[in-house]
Design a protein around this motif. Structure first.
Motif, PDB file in Angstrom:
ATOM      1  N   LEU A  67     120.436  -0.753  52.758  1.00  0.00           N
ATOM      2  CA  LEU A  67     120.789  -2.004  53.432  1.00  0.00           C
ATOM      3  C   LEU A  67     122.200  -2.449  53.087  1.00  0.00           C
ATOM      4  N   LEU A  68     122.661  -2.128  51.871  1.00  0.00           N
ATOM      5  CA  LEU A  68     123.950  -2.611  51.394  1.00  0.00           C
ATOM      6  C   LEU A  68     125.117  -1.706  51.785  1.00  0.00           C
ATOM      7  N   ASP A  69     124.863  -0.677  52.564  1.00  0.00           N
ATOM      8  CA  ASP A  69     125.971   0.132  53.067  1.00  0.00           C
ATOM      9  C   ASP A  69     126.881  -0.746  53.924  1.00  0.00           C
ATOM     10  N   PRO A  70     128.200  -0.678  53.721  1.00  0.00           N
ATOM     11  CA  PRO A  70     129.107  -1.554  54.483  1.00  0.00           C
ATOM     12  C   PRO A  70     129.007  -1.405  55.992  1.00  0.00           C
ATOM     13  N   SER A  71     128.470  -0.284  56.475  1.00  0.00           N
ATOM     14  CA  SER A  71     128.355  -0.087  57.920  1.00  0.00           C
ATOM     15  C   SER A  71     127.115  -0.738  58.507  1.00  0.00           C
ATOM     16  N   ASN A  72     126.230  -1.269  57.640  1.00  0.00           N
ATOM     17  CA  ASN A  72     124.997  -1.874  58.129  1.00  0.00           C
ATOM     18  C   ASN A  72     125.135  -3.379  58.312  1.00  0.00           C
ATOM     19  N   THR A  73     124.131  -3.979  58.922  1.00  0.00           N
ATOM     20  CA  THR A  73     124.238  -5.355  59.424  1.00  0.00           C
ATOM     21  C   THR A  73     124.223  -6.401  58.317  1.00  0.00           C
ATOM     22  N   VAL A  74     123.243  -6.312  57.407  1.00  0.00           N
ATOM     23  CA  VAL A  74     123.122  -7.304  56.338  1.00  0.00           C
ATOM     24  C   VAL A  74     124.120  -6.972  55.237  1.00  0.00           C
ATOM     25  N   GLN A  75     124.896  -7.949  54.835  1.00  0.00           N
ATOM     26  CA  GLN A  75     125.973  -7.721  53.872  1.00  0.00           C
ATOM     27  C   GLN A  75     125.818  -8.543  52.600  1.00  0.00           C
ATOM     28  N   THR A  76     124.659  -9.151  52.415  1.00  0.00           N
ATOM     29  CA  THR A  76     124.469 -10.035  51.265  1.00  0.00           C
ATOM     30  C   THR A  76     123.159  -9.723  50.563  1.00  0.00           C
ATOM     31  N   ALA A  77     122.922 -10.364  49.441  1.00  0.00           N
ATOM     32  CA  ALA A  77     121.647 -10.330  48.738  1.00  0.00           C
ATOM     33  C   ALA A  77     121.458 -11.681  48.070  1.00  0.00           C
ATOM     34  N   HIS A  78     120.209 -12.021  47.793  1.00  0.00           N
ATOM     35  CA  HIS A  78     119.895 -13.298  47.156  1.00  0.00           C
ATOM     36  C   HIS A  78     119.532 -13.132  45.684  1.00  0.00           C
ATOM     37  N   ALA A  79     119.172 -11.924  45.301  1.00  0.00           N
ATOM     38  CA  ALA A  79     118.943 -11.578  43.892  1.00  0.00           C
ATOM     39  C   ALA A  79     118.949 -10.066  43.796  1.00  0.00           C
ATOM     40  N   ILE A  80     119.285  -9.572  42.617  1.00  0.00           N
ATOM     41  CA  ILE A  80     119.241  -8.138  42.339  1.00  0.00           C
ATOM     42  C   ILE A  80     118.335  -7.945  41.132  1.00  0.00           C
ATOM     43  N   VAL A  81     117.386  -7.023  41.255  1.00  0.00           N
ATOM     44  CA  VAL A  81     116.403  -6.786  40.205  1.00  0.00           C
ATOM     45  C   VAL A  81     116.751  -5.503  39.457  1.00  0.00           C
ATOM     46  N   LEU A  82     116.806  -5.610  38.150  1.00  0.00           N
ATOM     47  CA  LEU A  82     116.955  -4.475  37.248  1.00  0.00           C
ATOM     48  C   LEU A  82     115.699  -4.460  36.384  1.00  0.00           C
ATOM     49  N   LEU A 101     109.433  -1.246  40.579  1.00  0.00           N
ATOM     50  CA  LEU A 101     110.003  -1.863  41.786  1.00  0.00           C
ATOM     51  C   LEU A 101     109.130  -3.001  42.302  1.00  0.00           C
ATOM     52  N   ALA A 102     107.864  -3.030  41.877  1.00  0.00           N
ATOM     53  CA  ALA A 102     106.977  -4.126  42.265  1.00  0.00           C
ATOM     54  C   ALA A 102     107.492  -5.473  41.783  1.00  0.00           C
ATOM     55  N   ALA A 103     108.322  -5.488  40.736  1.00  0.00           N
ATOM     56  CA  ALA A 103     108.869  -6.752  40.243  1.00  0.00           C
ATOM     57  C   ALA A 103     109.671  -7.466  41.321  1.00  0.00           C
ATOM     58  N   ALA A 104     110.295  -6.698  42.206  1.00  0.00           N
ATOM     59  CA  ALA A 104     111.080  -7.315  43.280  1.00  0.00           C
ATOM     60  C   ALA A 104     110.210  -8.120  44.231  1.00  0.00           C
ATOM     61  N   ASP A 105     108.926  -7.746  44.367  1.00  0.00           N
ATOM     62  CA  ASP A 105     108.021  -8.521  45.223  1.00  0.00           C
ATOM     63  C   ASP A 105     107.868  -9.941  44.691  1.00  0.00           C
ATOM     64  N   VAL A 142     114.768 -19.745  50.178  1.00  0.00           N
ATOM     65  CA  VAL A 142     115.995 -18.965  50.044  1.00  0.00           C
ATOM     66  C   VAL A 142     115.819 -17.612  50.705  1.00  0.00           C
ATOM     67  N   GLY A 143     116.718 -17.258  51.600  1.00  0.00           N
ATOM     68  CA  GLY A 143     116.662 -15.961  52.262  1.00  0.00           C
ATOM     69  C   GLY A 143     117.403 -16.016  53.584  1.00  0.00           C
ATOM     70  N   LEU A 144     117.357 -14.918  54.322  1.00  0.00           N
ATOM     71  CA  LEU A 144     117.958 -14.910  55.658  1.00  0.00           C
ATOM     72  C   LEU A 144     117.089 -15.730  56.586  1.00  0.00           C
ATOM     73  N   PRO A 145     117.637 -16.751  57.258  1.00  0.00           N
ATOM     74  CA  PRO A 145     116.821 -17.551  58.187  1.00  0.00           C
ATOM     75  C   PRO A 145     116.401 -16.725  59.393  1.00  0.00           C
ATOM     76  N   MET A 146     115.112 -16.795  59.725  1.00  0.00           N
ATOM     77  CA  MET A 146     114.563 -15.982  60.807  1.00  0.00           C
ATOM     78  C   MET A 146     114.227 -16.772  62.062  1.00  0.00           C
ATOM     79  N   PRO A 154     114.067 -13.103  52.027  1.00  0.00           N
ATOM     80  CA  PRO A 154     115.009 -12.887  50.932  1.00  0.00           C
ATOM     81  C   PRO A 154     115.408 -11.412  50.843  1.00  0.00           C
ATOM     82  N   ILE A 155     116.671 -11.169  50.562  1.00  0.00           N
ATOM     83  CA  ILE A 155     117.161  -9.807  50.375  1.00  0.00           C
ATOM     84  C   ILE A 155     117.265  -9.550  48.878  1.00  0.00           C
ATOM     85  N   VAL A 156     116.456  -8.611  48.385  1.00  0.00           N
ATOM     86  CA  VAL A 156     116.337  -8.379  46.944  1.00  0.00           C
ATOM     87  C   VAL A 156     116.412  -6.877  46.647  1.00  0.00           C
ATOM     88  N   PRO A 157     117.598  -6.321  46.546  1.00  0.00           N
ATOM     89  CA  PRO A 157     117.720  -4.922  46.114  1.00  0.00           C
ATOM     90  C   PRO A 157     117.275  -4.776  44.660  1.00  0.00           C
TER      91      PRO A 157
END
Length: 365
Positions: free
Chosen positions: A73-88, A96-100, A111-115, A123-126
């Motif tokens: 999703l974060l590739d510069p050629s794709n549509t969404v260019q932001t994130a609301h949190a990043i999970v490590l 990866l379930a922690a991101a849920d 908080v997130g992309l308005p739909m 929410p965008i959470v890589p």
């Protein structure tokens, strides 16, 4: 299990960035060996929450065995260019379930992309993971609740060492962990811009040079910053013996952030440059067994004037991007080294501070 990062030297010095962490460590946790299963808990989750409304995000993955979510999703050629949190997080791909949980907490806060006009958001959470499953019981790993708890505790404070996603981390022969660093650029085209990093050090390679007993990323110019000195020959020999018996785990992951205004391609370039810091601090880096992944965030608080006479067709921010990338490598290396210096023993994994105590002086302020 950790300590507080120094004020003025943490990723949260970048406006629009907060950090939250949650971990669970049993006092009697055990590491799995060839003949014995691990036992107890020693794992956790760290999140970088992005509160800046116009932040741009990117990612650069260089390890041969990554565990990630939403990186395409974060590739510069794709549509969404932001994130609301990043999970490590720990837990390998299971973690990866922690991101849920982070998504659920952000959604509850609106908080997130308005739909639509009814307030629904996505929410965008890589996310990226480390492999820490042999530290503790194989089935003791972060889930959505870890993510919710980490999000709920997000703030400007940052704990470092054996905390959050670094709870079960190893760095070659010694305990790994979470580290952070930041720097404000004093002069030049990027003057006034702050660059910060938060890293989870769990590499196949070593952060410590066995020949000297000092971190690879702490050359002569960095010893004062880290509060280190040349350790005794006995400590160096003891560490070299430990390296010969080390167990291989893998992956260093993290986030580098800046308050500069950058487009998606330039933000990606910062993530790429940040890997130079990883390679300075870890030998070897980016191996087929690592999942080395660095996210980059540009929060957009500052936009310095471009220098005059930028050739037509060239990015007008090229000088700023170059300087931000240079500093990104510095703070990433410092954060990785700092993670190992601050780590404490967990599940019988020795900490660097215990194995090479003679290396420590008073830490520079």
């Amino acid at each position: 299990m950790g300590e507080s990062a120094r004020a003025g030297d943490r990723i949260t010095e970048v406006a629009g960035i907060e950090v939250g962490q949650h971990h669970f460590i049993d006092a009697d946790a055990k590491v799995a060996t060839v003949d014995v299963d691990g036992a107890g808990w020693a794992t956790g989750t760290t999140i970088v929450r992005i509160t800046a409304p116009n932040a741009v995000c990117a990612v650069d993955v260089r390890g041969g065995g990554p565990g990630t979510r939403e990186t395409d999703l974060l590739d510069p050629s794709n549509t969404v260019q932001t994130a609301h949190a990043i999970v490590l997080t720990g837990g390998s791909a299971y973690g990866l379930a922690a991101a849920d949980g982070v998504m659920g907490g952000l959604e509850a806060a609106g908080v997130g992309l308005p739909m639509d006009e009814r307030g629904h958001v996505v929410p965008i959470v890589p996310a990226a993971v480390i492999f820490d499953l042999p530290v503790g019981d194989w089935t003791s790993r972060p889930d959505a609740d870890f993510g919710r708890r980490a999000l709920a505790g997000s703030s400007g404070e940052v704990a470092i060492g054996s905390v959050g996603a670094g709870a079960g981390a190893r760095a070659g022969a010694v305990k790994g962990g979470v580290g952070t660093a930041s720097r404000t650029i004093a002069d030049g085209p990027a003057a006034g811009i702050t660059v910060g990093a938060l890293m989870v050090a769990n590499p196949v390679g070593s952060v410590i040079d066995p020949a000297t007993g000092l971190p690879w990323g702490a050359g002569a110019s960095e010893l004062g910053y880290h509060g280190l000195q040349q350790p005794s020959p006995g400590d160096v020999a003891g560490f070299a013996d430990l390296v010969a018996k080390q167990t291989v785990l893998n992956t260093t992951i993290g986030v580098v952030a800046t308050d500069a205004t950058l487009d998606p391609a330039s933000t990606k370039r910062v993530a790429m440059a940040a890997h130079d810091g990883l390679a300075r601090a870890i030998v070897p880096a980016h191996s087929p067994l690592d999942g080395d992944t660095i996210f980059a965030v540009a929060t957009g608080r500052l936009h310095p004037e471009p220098p005059p006479l930028v050739p037509r067709g060239m990015n007008p921010d090229v000088a700023v991007v170059a300087e931000v990338g240079r500093v990104a490598a510095v703070v990433v290396a410092r954060a990785i080294v700092g993670a190992v210096l601050a780590a404490t023993s967990v599940a019988g994994i020795p900490a660097y501070r215990d194995v090479v105590p003679s290396a420590f002086t008073s830490r520079a302020e």
